[in-house]
Design a protein around this motif. Structure first.
Motif, PDB file in Angstrom:
ATOM      1  N   ARG A  76       0.866  -1.184   0.000  1.00 40.26           N
ATOM      2  CA  ARG A  76       0.000   0.000   0.000  1.00 40.26           C
ATOM      3  C   ARG A  76       0.896   1.225   0.000  1.00 40.26           C
ATOM      4  O   ARG A  76       2.052   1.158   0.423  1.00 40.26           O
ATOM      5  CB  ARG A  76      -0.902   0.005   1.238  1.00 40.26           C
ATOM      6  CG  ARG A  76      -0.139   0.026   2.545  1.00 40.26           C
ATOM      7  CD  ARG A  76      -1.057   0.007   3.767  1.00 40.26           C
ATOM      8  NE  ARG A  76      -0.291  -0.190   4.974  1.00 40.26           N
ATOM      9  CZ  ARG A  76       0.461   0.735   5.575  1.00 40.26           C
ATOM     10  NH1 ARG A  76       0.564   1.940   5.075  1.00 40.26           N
ATOM     11  NH2 ARG A  76       1.121   0.451   6.693  1.00 40.26           N
ATOM     12  N   SER A  77       0.401   2.319  -0.479  1.00 37.24           N
ATOM     13  CA  SER A  77       1.186   3.551  -0.480  1.00 37.24           C
ATOM     14  C   SER A  77       1.588   3.885   0.947  1.00 37.24           C
ATOM     15  O   SER A  77       0.796   3.724   1.870  1.00 37.24           O
ATOM     16  CB  SER A  77       0.378   4.703  -1.071  1.00 37.24           C
ATOM     17  OG  SER A  77       0.126   4.465  -2.422  1.00 37.24           O
ATOM     18  N   GLU A 113       7.231   9.472  -0.248  1.00 35.82           N
ATOM     19  CA  GLU A 113       6.043   8.663  -0.512  1.00 35.82           C
ATOM     20  C   GLU A 113       6.465   7.516  -1.427  1.00 35.82           C
ATOM     21  O   GLU A 113       7.134   7.739  -2.439  1.00 35.82           O
ATOM     22  CB  GLU A 113       4.967   9.489  -1.217  1.00 35.82           C
ATOM     23  CG  GLU A 113       4.440  10.648  -0.407  1.00 35.82           C
ATOM     24  CD  GLU A 113       3.538  10.217   0.735  1.00 35.82           C
ATOM     25  OE1 GLU A 113       2.928   9.133   0.658  1.00 35.82           O
ATOM     26  OE2 GLU A 113       3.449  10.979   1.709  1.00 35.82           O
ATOM     27  N   ALA A 153       4.689   4.657  -3.645  1.00 33.06           N
ATOM     28  CA  ALA A 153       3.427   4.153  -4.184  1.00 33.06           C
ATOM     29  C   ALA A 153       3.390   2.645  -4.031  1.00 33.06           C
ATOM     30  O   ALA A 153       4.436   1.978  -4.025  1.00 33.06           O
ATOM     31  CB  ALA A 153       3.311   4.527  -5.660  1.00 33.06           C
ATOM     32  N   TYR A 185      11.134   1.760  -9.781  1.00 35.02           N
ATOM     33  CA  TYR A 185       9.723   1.452  -9.543  1.00 35.02           C
ATOM     34  C   TYR A 185       9.153   0.844 -10.822  1.00 35.02           C
ATOM     35  O   TYR A 185       9.226   1.459 -11.897  1.00 35.02           O
ATOM     36  CB  TYR A 185       8.958   2.728  -9.169  1.00 35.02           C
ATOM     37  CG  TYR A 185       7.473   2.514  -8.993  1.00 35.02           C
ATOM     38  CD1 TYR A 185       6.983   1.690  -7.985  1.00 35.02           C
ATOM     39  CD2 TYR A 185       6.571   3.159  -9.820  1.00 35.02           C
ATOM     40  CE1 TYR A 185       5.618   1.494  -7.812  1.00 35.02           C
ATOM     41  CE2 TYR A 185       5.189   2.984  -9.643  1.00 35.02           C
ATOM     42  CZ  TYR A 185       4.734   2.150  -8.650  1.00 35.02           C
ATOM     43  OH  TYR A 185       3.390   1.961  -8.469  1.00 35.02           O
TER      44      TYR A 185
END
Length: 122
Positions: free
Chosen positions: A17-18, A30, A32, A116
């Motif tokens: 989850r973020s 943050e 993602a 990512y």
């Protein structure tokens, strides 16, 4: 034919989850939800380095330690390679989510040793 011994490795990591994580002196970021690939190396005893990454309880020393210690983050698999760390990293697809992550000592201009890949169908 002899395979080259592993000198670098990639951790394929799932962030379920973020989340927001403080990554040492690099800052707070943050992350993602999705799959990430972290590329690293060890001058000696690569298996001990990999085993350290796989432990949840450890001193937070490297950027990757902070991400791996977060709830909802797990290593899906480890890929060992005979390629040099930066060459392996540059050959990895994906976006750079955080400039400088895992690349404090990088002299090849990688920008980051974390990629990512996005949310993987599953």
């Amino acid at each position: 034919m002899n395979a080259r011994p592993a000198v670098s490795y990639q951790l394929v990591i799932e962030v379920t989850r973020s989340l927001r994580v403080r990554v040492g002196r690099l800052g707070t970021f943050e992350f993602a939800a999705g799959v990430y690939v972290y590329t690293g190396s060890a001058r000696r005893n690569i298996e001990a380095r990999i085993a350290r990454h796989e432990r949840k309880s450890k001193p937070l020393r490297w950027h990757i330690d902070y991400l791996l210690a977060a709830r909802g983050v797990r290593i899906l698999r480890v890929v060992r390679s005979g390629c040099a760390e930066c060459a392996l990293n540059r050959a990895t697809a994906g976006q750079i989510p955080i400039a400088g992550f895992g690349a404090s000592d990088c002299r090849a201009g990688c920008g980051s040793h974390l990629r990512y890949l996005g949310v993987q169908p599953g």
